[in-house]
Motif scaffolding. Structure first.
Motif, PDB file in Angstrom:
ATOM      1  N   ASP A 329       0.838  -1.188   0.000  1.00 55.34           N
ATOM      2  CA  ASP A 329       0.000   0.000   0.000  1.00 55.34           C
ATOM      3  C   ASP A 329       0.881   1.249   0.000  1.00 55.34           C
ATOM      4  O   ASP A 329       2.084   1.172  -0.214  1.00 55.34           O
ATOM      5  CB  ASP A 329      -0.957  -0.018   1.205  1.00 55.34           C
ATOM      6  CG  ASP A 329      -0.215  -0.133   2.535  1.00 55.34           C
ATOM      7  OD1 ASP A 329      -0.785  -0.691   3.485  1.00 55.34           O
ATOM      8  OD2 ASP A 329       0.946   0.342   2.613  1.00 55.34           O
ATOM      9  N   ASN A 330       0.278   2.396   0.248  1.00 54.57           N
ATOM     10  CA  ASN A 330       1.019   3.656   0.166  1.00 54.57           C
ATOM     11  C   ASN A 330       1.613   4.078   1.505  1.00 54.57           C
ATOM     12  O   ASN A 330       1.923   5.254   1.701  1.00 54.57           O
ATOM     13  CB  ASN A 330       0.102   4.765  -0.366  1.00 54.57           C
ATOM     14  CG  ASN A 330      -1.097   5.003   0.562  1.00 54.57           C
ATOM     15  OD1 ASN A 330      -1.242   4.346   1.589  1.00 54.57           O
ATOM     16  ND2 ASN A 330      -1.949   5.945   0.186  1.00 54.57           N
ATOM     17  N   THR A 331       1.786   3.114   2.401  1.00 48.55           N
ATOM     18  CA  THR A 331       2.276   3.419   3.748  1.00 48.55           C
ATOM     19  C   THR A 331       3.638   2.777   3.993  1.00 48.55           C
ATOM     20  O   THR A 331       3.836   1.595   3.713  1.00 48.55           O
ATOM     21  CB  THR A 331       1.284   2.917   4.816  1.00 48.55           C
ATOM     22  OG1 THR A 331       0.001   3.519   4.589  1.00 48.55           O
ATOM     23  CG2 THR A 331       1.767   3.298   6.210  1.00 48.55           C
ATOM     24  N   MET A 332       4.548   3.576   4.514  1.00 47.09           N
ATOM     25  CA  MET A 332       5.849   3.069   4.961  1.00 47.09           C
ATOM     26  C   MET A 332       5.822   3.009   6.483  1.00 47.09           C
ATOM     27  O   MET A 332       5.419   3.976   7.138  1.00 47.09           O
ATOM     28  CB  MET A 332       6.970   3.991   4.457  1.00 47.09           C
ATOM     29  CG  MET A 332       7.044   4.051   2.940  1.00 47.09           C
ATOM     30  SD  MET A 332       8.184   5.318   2.308  1.00 47.09           S
ATOM     31  CE  MET A 332       7.320   6.821   2.773  1.00 47.09           C
ATOM     32  N   LYS A 333       6.234   1.872   7.038  1.00 47.19           N
ATOM     33  CA  LYS A 333       6.098   1.644   8.474  1.00 47.19           C
ATOM     34  C   LYS A 333       7.464   1.520   9.149  1.00 47.19           C
ATOM     35  O   LYS A 333       8.363   0.850   8.633  1.00 47.19           O
ATOM     36  CB  LYS A 333       5.287   0.368   8.739  1.00 47.19           C
ATOM     37  CG  LYS A 333       3.869   0.402   8.185  1.00 47.19           C
ATOM     38  CD  LYS A 333       3.153  -0.917   8.476  1.00 47.19           C
ATOM     39  CE  LYS A 333       1.743  -0.925   7.922  1.00 47.19           C
ATOM     40  NZ  LYS A 333       1.046  -2.211   8.205  1.00 47.19           N
ATOM     41  N   LEU A 334       7.577   2.143  10.329  1.00 50.24           N
ATOM     42  CA  LEU A 334       8.789   2.046  11.145  1.00 50.24           C
ATOM     43  C   LEU A 334       8.521   1.125  12.326  1.00 50.24           C
ATOM     44  O   LEU A 334       7.568   1.334  13.079  1.00 50.24           O
ATOM     45  CB  LEU A 334       9.209   3.432  11.642  1.00 50.24           C
ATOM     46  CG  LEU A 334      10.472   3.484  12.505  1.00 50.24           C
ATOM     47  CD1 LEU A 334      11.699   3.128  11.672  1.00 50.24           C
ATOM     48  CD2 LEU A 334      10.630   4.872  13.131  1.00 50.24           C
ATOM     49  N   PHE A 335       9.377   0.093  12.505  1.00 52.22           N
ATOM     50  CA  PHE A 335       9.190  -0.888  13.573  1.00 52.22           C
ATOM     51  C   PHE A 335      10.379  -0.893  14.534  1.00 52.22           C
ATOM     52  O   PHE A 335      11.517  -0.653  14.141  1.00 52.22           O
ATOM     53  CB  PHE A 335       9.029  -2.305  13.003  1.00 52.22           C
ATOM     54  CG  PHE A 335       7.729  -2.544  12.314  1.00 52.22           C
ATOM     55  CD1 PHE A 335       7.601  -2.304  10.956  1.00 52.22           C
ATOM     56  CD2 PHE A 335       6.628  -3.020  13.015  1.00 52.22           C
ATOM     57  CE1 PHE A 335       6.400  -2.529  10.302  1.00 52.22           C
ATOM     58  CE2 PHE A 335       5.435  -3.253  12.381  1.00 52.22           C
ATOM     59  CZ  PHE A 335       5.314  -2.995  11.019  1.00 52.22           C
TER      60      PHE A 335
END
Length: 560
Positions: A329-335
């Motif tokens: 999708d259009n989301t970048m996630k930081l974990f």
């Protein structure tokens, strides 16, 4: 008539009779012998196992270490658990029962390889850097001479505008300049002497290692130790500050104060001033981290579930504790790596899926937008457009050691790599020396190696394509046989580590290939991987693998 024994062109003579020409050699005693003296030498000490060979094959016999526990017995095995050579009597004594044993020849071979590698590192990397540092210090001394000369000239010129009564003050200030100059030059000279001493020590150690490599005395070889890591810690960089002359308008009163004064000056030392990248004469002249060996069995440290609905194909290390990911999708996630928890999400401006993500040296997130034809950077959670293309579409991106961006892009079945400094195009890599395309259109993942090579995984060509910094093709790696799943090589994510290894994910064989900087296969890593795609490495050489369909990131350790 000239005595042939003392002639400069005399051949080698027997060490026993000192007259006959040498024909034989005792590898045990390192004695040259004529044929007639062989028997005499053999019975001179019957407790020794003499190995007499022809002079042409001298030093061909391995001299095994003598056992410290059983006199005159030679050790042909090596106990890895006790870390000592052992003889047959040692093995029979059951002191080493159950211990891992190796032939000492194998251990010596490994030792010789290690010494050779460290000798090469000293000779090819560290010593040239010290040589460059010495040259840098000498240049600073020359520049210091010039600048102090300019300073003295400025003071003299200003003094000439003053009345004769201040000549003594001029001389006094010039004397202060000379004293500062001499003090700093002496300090730099001392620094240079220390560097030259270290260079001499390194050269001596190189010579010692070369002697050890050439010897057939295994005891001497096993006792060789190296200070290569000590020399890897480079000296502090001494930066002599130049005092300034501050002129003032002339007054009759307080001449000593109004004439001017020198700013204070003291030497400073910058321990980070020099680095292993002081010189870039060759790939080996880059930074020199500690040598790490591959683990026999790589291990999965942790698994992070990202929550993407369809797939996960990119991962980028922000730090040793946090990773960025991108999926369907259009989301970048930081974990958080340790907690596995989601820390932050960022949606890209266009609403498209980002094609690729990377973290710069300064910690900013960069992503490419294939459909929007842009390369963007995220700073303080605000998205800034860095590059906008007209016809070409950006795909893979990486951040280089110099701070540039390398962007893979394609247009009408063509593909190329472009280097940018900010938004300025600096270099294009598209064709080889024969004018043929280097890359196919199915190229998306890219990284820079520590030796500044540019490494690309080209799925269309089923190859890892490596060019040097100038864009000249070095090699293509097309996989290794047998493959874990016997499937064709399908390269995806690509990254490099501190040892200049190149790691690439193999989608269909569910593994990661490790090759060296010259394209030689080293090993596979599977660790139960399933459809591996994106790859990245943290500062401790831990590998992070994005598994496409499981939507998980695995942290794997594979170096000792």
């Amino acid at each position: 008539m000239m005595d042939p024994r003392t002639s400069a062109q005399d051949v080698m003579r027997c060490d026993l009779c000192e007259t006959a020409v040498v024909q034989m050699h005792c590898d045990t005693c390192l004695v040259n012998l004529c044929t007639a003296c062989v028997g005499k030498h053999m019975i001179s000490d019957q407790s020794i196992n003499h190995k007499v060979v022809t002079i042409q094959t001298r030093k061909s016999t391995l001299l095994y270490p003598v056992c410290t526990s059983h006199a005159k017995e030679q050790c042909e095995m090596y106990c890895k658990q006790c870390d000592i050579p052992v003889c047959l009597s040692c093995l029979a004594s059951k002191h080493h029962l159950g211990h891992e044993l190796s032939k000492i020849v194998q251990v010596v071979g490994e030792k010789k390889d290690m010494i050779t590698k460290e000798r090469n590192e000293l000779n090819d990397t560290i010593y040239p850097i010290y040589k460059d540092i010495a040259s840098d210090v000498q240049n600073r001394m020359s520049q210091l001479q010039k600048e102090y000369g300019d300073l003295s000239t400025a003071i003299t010129k200003h003094g000439e505008d003053w009345h004769r009564e201040i000549d003594k003050l001029v001389k006094k200030l010039k004397a202060e300049v000379d004293e500062m100059k001499n003090t700093q030059l002496q300090t730099l000279q001392k620094h240079l002497d220390e560097i030259n001493k270290t260079m001499s020590d390194i050269k001596e150690e190189i010579d010692s290692m070369e002697t050890a490599i050439d010897t057939n005395d295994l005891s001497k070889l096993l006792n060789v130790s190296s200070n290569v890591h000590t020399y890897g810690y480079l000296p502090h960089k001494i930066i002599p500050p130049l005092p300034k002359f501050i002129p003032r308008k002339m007054h009759q009163e307080e001449l000593s104060k109004m004439f001017g004064a020198l700013s204070s000056s003291s030497l400073t030392s910058d321990e980070h001033g020099y680095s292993m990248k002081t010189t870039q004469k060759s790939p080996e002249a880059g930074s020199s981290p500690p040598v790490k060996q591959l683990l026999d069995e790589p291990k999965t440290v942790t698994t992070i579930h990202t929550g993407y609905t369809n797939y996960l194909d990119n991962v980028a290390c922000l730090s040793d504790e946090e990773i960025w990911t991108r999926g369907n999708d259009n989301t970048m996630k930081l974990f958080s790596i340790n907690q596995g928890s989601l820390l932050k999400s960022i949606r890209i401006k266009s609403g498209n899926e980002p094609s690729s993500i990377v973290v710069t040296k300064s910690g900013d997130l960069v992503y490419t937008d294939f459909y929007d034809r842009t390369v963007n950077i995220v700073k303080n959670e605000k998205i800034e457009e860095v590059i906008r293309l007209q016809k070409w579409r950006p795909k893979g991106v990486c951040s280089t050691s110099s701070g540039d961006l390398l962007v893979i892009m394609d247009y009408k079945k063509q593909s190329k790599v472009v280097r940018y400094s900010g938004s300025t195009e600096k270099q294009t890599i598209q064709f080889d020396d024969k004018g043929k395309p280097i890359y196919t259109v199915d190229t998306r993942y890219i990284t820079e190696n520590r030796n500044l090579d540019i490494c690309v995984s080209d799925d269309g060509a089923k190859a890892v394509v490596v060019v040097n910094q100038a864009g000249k093709l070095r090699f293509r790696y097309t996989g290794h046989t047998p493959a874990p799943k016997n499937e064709p090589f399908s390269p995806r994510g690509i990254t490099t580590d501190s040892q200049t290894h190149i790691l690439t994910a193999d989608e269909y064989n569910h593994c990661v290939h490790i090759i060296d900087q010259d394209g030689q296969f080293l090993r596979y890593i599977d660790c139960g991987l399933s459809v591996p795609y994106g790859l990245c490495i943290d500062t401790n050489d831990n590998m992070f693998v994005a598994q496409l369909l499981k939507k998980q990131v695995k942290k794997i350790t594979y170096l000792k």
